[in-house]
Design a protein around this motif. Sequence first.
Motif, mmCIF file in Angstrom:
data_model
loop_
_atom_site.group_PDB
_atom_site.id
_atom_site.type_symbol
_atom_site.label_atom_id
_atom_site.label_comp_id
_atom_site.label_asym_id
_atom_site.label_seq_id
_atom_site.Cartn_x
_atom_site.Cartn_y
_atom_site.Cartn_z
ATOM 1 N N MET A 84 -2.936 4.279 5.750
ATOM 2 C CA MET A 84 -3.513 2.984 6.140
ATOM 3 C C MET A 84 -2.457 1.882 6.044
ATOM 4 N N ILE A 115 -3.902 9.118 2.003
ATOM 5 C CA ILE A 115 -4.583 8.457 3.116
ATOM 6 C C ILE A 115 -4.434 6.943 3.020
ATOM 7 N N MET A 116 -4.381 6.417 1.774
ATOM 8 C CA MET A 116 -4.105 4.987 1.623
ATOM 9 C C MET A 116 -2.708 4.647 2.107
ATOM 10 N N GLU A 130 -0.365 1.986 9.084
ATOM 11 C CA GLU A 130 -1.050 1.380 10.228
ATOM 12 C C GLU A 130 -0.965 -0.149 10.164
ATOM 13 N N ARG A 137 -0.045 2.840 -3.754
ATOM 14 C CA ARG A 137 -1.280 3.615 -3.789
ATOM 15 C C ARG A 137 -0.981 5.087 -3.985
ATOM 16 N N ARG A 138 -1.859 5.780 -4.726
ATOM 17 C CA ARG A 138 -1.631 7.195 -5.012
ATOM 18 C C ARG A 138 -2.122 8.089 -3.889
ATOM 19 N N ASN A 139 -3.219 7.675 -3.251
ATOM 20 C CA ASN A 139 -3.846 8.544 -2.255
ATOM 21 C C ASN A 139 -3.019 8.551 -0.966
ATOM 22 N N ALA A 165 -0.723 9.210 13.622
ATOM 23 C CA ALA A 165 -1.931 9.380 12.807
ATOM 24 C C ALA A 165 -2.446 10.808 12.899
ATOM 25 N N VAL A 174 -4.708 15.017 -2.880
ATOM 26 C CA VAL A 174 -3.869 14.284 -1.936
ATOM 27 C C VAL A 174 -3.145 13.147 -2.649
ATOM 28 N N ALA A 213 0.836 -1.206 0.000
ATOM 29 C CA ALA A 213 0.000 0.000 0.000
ATOM 30 C C ALA A 213 0.864 1.246 0.000
ATOM 31 N N LEU A 255 -2.395 13.197 9.569
ATOM 32 C CA LEU A 255 -3.639 13.668 8.968
ATOM 33 C C LEU A 255 -3.695 15.180 8.934
ATOM 34 N N VAL A 281 -1.795 16.005 5.894
ATOM 35 C CA VAL A 281 -2.566 15.709 4.682
ATOM 36 C C VAL A 281 -3.634 16.780 4.450
ATOM 37 N N LEU A 282 -4.274 17.242 5.536
ATOM 38 C CA LEU A 282 -5.287 18.289 5.374
ATOM 39 C C LEU A 282 -4.655 19.573 4.847
#
Lengths: 102, 174
Positions: A34, A30-31, A37, A26-28, A75, A92, A22, A79, A82-83
């Motif tokens: 994850m 938030i992914m 995590e 993954r591009r995102n 986390a 994102v 991941a 985040l 990211v925001l």
Amino acid sequence: MTITLTHFLIVSAILFSFGIYAVISRRNAIMVLMGIELILNSANINFLAFSRFGGMNIEGQMAAVFVIILAAAEAAVALAIVLNIYKRFHTVNVDEISFLKD
Amino acid sequence: MYEIIFYFFAAVTIGSAGVVVFSRNIVYSAFALFFTFFGVAGIYVLLNADFLAVTQLLIYVGGILVLILFGVMLTTNTVSVDIKAKSLNTLPAVSVVAALAGLLAGMIWTTDWFMSKNMSEITAQTTSKEIGSALITTHLLPFEVASVVLLVAIVGAAMMARRESVKTQISNSK
């Protein structure tokens, strides 16, 4: 067939590989979080498995407690970052945010 | 019985982790992450770590997962159809991860792990008391440092998330 240390380590290794996949693919953003995590969870399974099968001492569980504490802090800060990125770039996707390259 | 429960929780964990990683929809990934954390908590229970299992449910499911869902909500344009999350570098990622997983599996199978002799004597016992007394005796310094780290993280996250709006307010008022 009894469940031994190897079974827990294999589960943890699979979880770790999924997390790495991941993070890499993954591009995102938030992914990607994850995936991190998942990696931290697999490390915790390892800590607890060694603690359990190495004679049931409490040290591995203490390490897992601190991993969970740091995961919570990570986390929250990640985040917030990211925001901020979303406010500035309106995306994102980690491959489009190449501002420092130019 | 122990074997059945272990395989059930392992299947839940790994299957939902696969959904997390390979799903095209980021909302599905976030909800599959719930089942992954739940399965990991079950594995903690099988490892005689009851306190850690409850902590996992409280912090990961109750805290981090909600944070991630908020992140998904606040950063995807739900009005447009941009909720899909594509992958990139799939081929290099698959090869790297396959090599890594093969390495780990080979290492795990071939190593002669140290196993405690008195495995059969271990019975179910609660660990909360031992963890609590260890936190205020042998692990007091990391415990205090962790509390400071959490405070700094909270203040830093709040500052970072608010900074842009404060700046725009100032520039608007000028």
